[in-house]
Design a protein around this motif. Structure first.
Motif, PDB file in Angstrom:
ATOM      1  N   CYS A  57     -66.946  11.208  82.226  1.00  0.00           N
ATOM      2  CA  CYS A  57     -65.949  10.217  81.801  1.00  0.00           C
ATOM      3  C   CYS A  57     -65.278   9.585  83.017  1.00  0.00           C
ATOM      4  O   CYS A  57     -65.145   8.354  83.095  1.00  0.00           O
ATOM      5  CB  CYS A  57     -64.923  10.895  80.894  1.00  0.00           C
ATOM      6  N   VAL A  58     -64.881  10.413  83.972  1.00  0.00           N
ATOM      7  CA  VAL A  58     -64.228   9.900  85.183  1.00  0.00           C
ATOM      8  C   VAL A  58     -65.212   9.056  85.996  1.00  0.00           C
ATOM      9  O   VAL A  58     -64.871   7.974  86.462  1.00  0.00           O
ATOM     10  CB  VAL A  58     -63.653  11.074  86.013  1.00  0.00           C
ATOM     11  N   LEU A  59     -66.438   9.552  86.169  1.00  0.00           N
ATOM     12  CA  LEU A  59     -67.437   8.842  86.953  1.00  0.00           C
ATOM     13  C   LEU A  59     -67.726   7.460  86.366  1.00  0.00           C
ATOM     14  O   LEU A  59     -67.707   6.457  87.083  1.00  0.00           O
ATOM     15  CB  LEU A  59     -68.735   9.664  87.027  1.00  0.00           C
ATOM     16  N   PHE A  60     -67.981   7.405  85.066  1.00  0.00           N
ATOM     17  CA  PHE A  60     -68.281   6.121  84.438  1.00  0.00           C
ATOM     18  C   PHE A  60     -67.055   5.209  84.430  1.00  0.00           C
ATOM     19  O   PHE A  60     -67.185   3.984  84.533  1.00  0.00           O
ATOM     20  CB  PHE A  60     -68.816   6.312  83.016  1.00  0.00           C
ATOM     21  N   GLY A  61     -65.873   5.779  84.298  1.00  0.00           N
ATOM     22  CA  GLY A  61     -64.655   4.973  84.345  1.00  0.00           C
ATOM     23  C   GLY A  61     -64.434   4.336  85.709  1.00  0.00           C
ATOM     24  O   GLY A  61     -64.102   3.149  85.808  1.00  0.00           O
ATOM     25  N   VAL A  62     -64.629   5.128  86.765  1.00  0.00           N
ATOM     26  CA  VAL A  62     -64.475   4.591  88.126  1.00  0.00           C
ATOM     27  C   VAL A  62     -65.553   3.559  88.414  1.00  0.00           C
ATOM     28  O   VAL A  62     -65.294   2.509  89.007  1.00  0.00           O
ATOM     29  CB  VAL A  62     -64.498   5.749  89.160  1.00  0.00           C
ATOM     30  N   TRP A  63     -66.774   3.856  87.980  1.00  0.00           N
ATOM     31  CA  TRP A  63     -67.880   2.910  88.180  1.00  0.00           C
ATOM     32  C   TRP A  63     -67.608   1.599  87.444  1.00  0.00           C
ATOM     33  O   TRP A  63     -67.869   0.521  87.961  1.00  0.00           O
ATOM     34  CB  TRP A  63     -69.171   3.559  87.707  1.00  0.00           C
ATOM     35  N   ALA A  64     -67.065   1.691  86.223  1.00  0.00           N
ATOM     36  CA  ALA A  64     -66.741   0.476  85.462  1.00  0.00           C
ATOM     37  C   ALA A  64     -65.633  -0.315  86.147  1.00  0.00           C
ATOM     38  O   ALA A  64     -65.650  -1.546  86.145  1.00  0.00           O
ATOM     39  CB  ALA A  64     -66.334   0.839  84.039  1.00  0.00           C
ATOM     40  N   ALA A  67     -67.179  -2.220  89.026  1.00  0.00           N
ATOM     41  CA  ALA A  67     -68.292  -3.105  88.700  1.00  0.00           C
ATOM     42  C   ALA A  67     -67.855  -4.563  88.769  1.00  0.00           C
ATOM     43  O   ALA A  67     -66.791  -4.941  88.275  1.00  0.00           O
ATOM     44  CB  ALA A  67     -68.829  -2.793  87.308  1.00  0.00           C
ATOM     45  N   GLY A  68     -68.688  -5.360  89.422  1.00  0.00           N
ATOM     46  CA  GLY A  68     -68.428  -6.791  89.516  1.00  0.00           C
ATOM     47  C   GLY A  68     -69.046  -7.523  88.340  1.00  0.00           C
ATOM     48  O   GLY A  68     -69.758  -6.943  87.518  1.00  0.00           O
ATOM     49  N   PRO A  69     -68.839  -8.837  88.262  1.00  0.00           N
ATOM     50  CA  PRO A  69     -69.354  -9.608  87.129  1.00  0.00           C
ATOM     51  C   PRO A  69     -70.877  -9.699  87.111  1.00  0.00           C
ATOM     52  O   PRO A  69     -71.474  -9.852  86.047  1.00  0.00           O
ATOM     53  CB  PRO A  69     -68.720 -10.988  87.300  1.00  0.00           C
ATOM     54  N   ASP A  70     -71.541  -9.604  88.253  1.00  0.00           N
ATOM     55  CA  ASP A  70     -72.999  -9.733  88.293  1.00  0.00           C
ATOM     56  C   ASP A  70     -73.710  -8.393  88.456  1.00  0.00           C
ATOM     57  O   ASP A  70     -74.924  -8.362  88.660  1.00  0.00           O
ATOM     58  CB  ASP A  70     -73.404 -10.661  89.454  1.00  0.00           C
ATOM     59  N   ASP A  71     -72.977  -7.295  88.407  1.00  0.00           N
ATOM     60  CA  ASP A  71     -73.587  -5.982  88.589  1.00  0.00           C
ATOM     61  C   ASP A  71     -74.345  -5.557  87.338  1.00  0.00           C
ATOM     62  O   ASP A  71     -74.049  -5.983  86.218  1.00  0.00           O
ATOM     63  CB  ASP A  71     -72.522  -4.928  88.904  1.00  0.00           C
ATOM     64  N   SER A  72     -75.359  -4.717  87.575  1.00  0.00           N
ATOM     65  CA  SER A  72     -76.114  -4.157  86.464  1.00  0.00           C
ATOM     66  C   SER A  72     -76.104  -2.641  86.626  1.00  0.00           C
ATOM     67  O   SER A  72     -76.479  -2.146  87.695  1.00  0.00           O
ATOM     68  CB  SER A  72     -77.543  -4.666  86.482  1.00  0.00           C
ATOM     69  N   PRO A  73     -75.691  -1.846  85.704  1.00  0.00           N
ATOM     70  CA  PRO A  73     -75.164  -2.210  84.401  1.00  0.00           C
ATOM     71  C   PRO A  73     -73.770  -2.822  84.500  1.00  0.00           C
ATOM     72  O   PRO A  73     -73.031  -2.551  85.444  1.00  0.00           O
ATOM     73  CB  PRO A  73     -75.123  -0.892  83.637  1.00  0.00           C
ATOM     74  N   GLY A  74     -73.450  -3.612  83.519  1.00  0.00           N
ATOM     75  CA  GLY A  74     -72.165  -4.299  83.509  1.00  0.00           C
ATOM     76  C   GLY A  74     -71.022  -3.374  83.141  1.00  0.00           C
ATOM     77  O   GLY A  74     -71.193  -2.182  82.870  1.00  0.00           O
ATOM     78  N   ARG A  75     -69.843  -3.944  83.115  1.00  0.00           N
ATOM     79  CA  ARG A  75     -68.637  -3.176  82.828  1.00  0.00           C
ATOM     80  C   ARG A  75     -68.629  -2.642  81.390  1.00  0.00           C
ATOM     81  O   ARG A  75     -68.191  -1.514  81.148  1.00  0.00           O
ATOM     82  CB  ARG A  75     -67.421  -4.069  83.079  1.00  0.00           C
ATOM     83  N   GLY A  76     -69.121  -3.418  80.439  1.00  0.00           N
ATOM     84  CA  GLY A  76     -69.112  -3.003  79.020  1.00  0.00           C
ATOM     85  C   GLY A  76     -69.880  -1.724  78.754  1.00  0.00           C
ATOM     86  O   GLY A  76     -69.342  -0.786  78.146  1.00  0.00           O
ATOM     87  N   PRO A  77     -71.169  -1.643  79.162  1.00  0.00           N
ATOM     88  CA  PRO A  77     -71.905  -0.393  78.921  1.00  0.00           C
ATOM     89  C   PRO A  77     -71.302   0.814  79.640  1.00  0.00           C
ATOM     90  O   PRO A  77     -71.348   1.936  79.121  1.00  0.00           O
ATOM     91  CB  PRO A  77     -73.310  -0.689  79.462  1.00  0.00           C
ATOM     92  N   LEU A  78     -70.723   0.597  80.807  1.00  0.00           N
ATOM     93  CA  LEU A  78     -70.113   1.719  81.531  1.00  0.00           C
ATOM     94  C   LEU A  78     -68.859   2.217  80.829  1.00  0.00           C
ATOM     95  O   LEU A  78     -68.595   3.423  80.771  1.00  0.00           O
ATOM     96  CB  LEU A  78     -69.797   1.305  82.971  1.00  0.00           C
TER      97      LEU A  78
END
Length: 111
Positions: A57-64, A67-78
């Motif tokens: 949860c923490v890892l995906f939250g920090v990654w989200a 995350a920039g607008p052009d990054d893959s995966p985007g902010r929504g899936p993270l």
């Protein structure tokens, strides 16, 4: 007219116990009384997976958050993955509390 339901011995079965949802035949033996859950295994699994799901949860939250607008995966899936990990961590935590309460109860009754 509806026919009356009967069990194996020919006795009438109440409507609450006669359908697909209720029991068709009465229970026999001692299994419902003596059935036990593997509490130690549940305790170990909850103890292992609770920190893993919290870390996810923490890892995906920090990654989200990074995350920039052009990054893959985007902010929504993270954010979705972070929410799933948070839900699973909450489930593991509740299971941990339930198992500890049941173990404490077993120790008190001396089973």
């Amino acid at each position: 007219m509806r026919e009356e339901r009967t069990d194996r011995t020919g006795q009438q079965v109440p409507r609450s116990r006669s359908g697909a949802i209720g029991r068709r035949f009465p229970r026999t033996g001692t299994e419902p009384v003596t059935a036990r859950s593997p509490l130690r295994l549940r305790l170990a699994l909850a103890g292992i997976f609770l920190p893993l799901f919290v870390a996810g949860c923490v890892l995906f939250g920090v990654w989200a958050a990074d995350a920039g607008p052009d990054d893959s995966p985007g902010r929504g899936p993270l954010i979705f993955l972070s929410a799933v990990c948070a839900f699973l961590a909450l489930t593991a935590f509740v299971d941990l509390l339930v198992v500890l309460r049941r173990l404490r109860g077993e120790r008190a009754t001396g089973r």
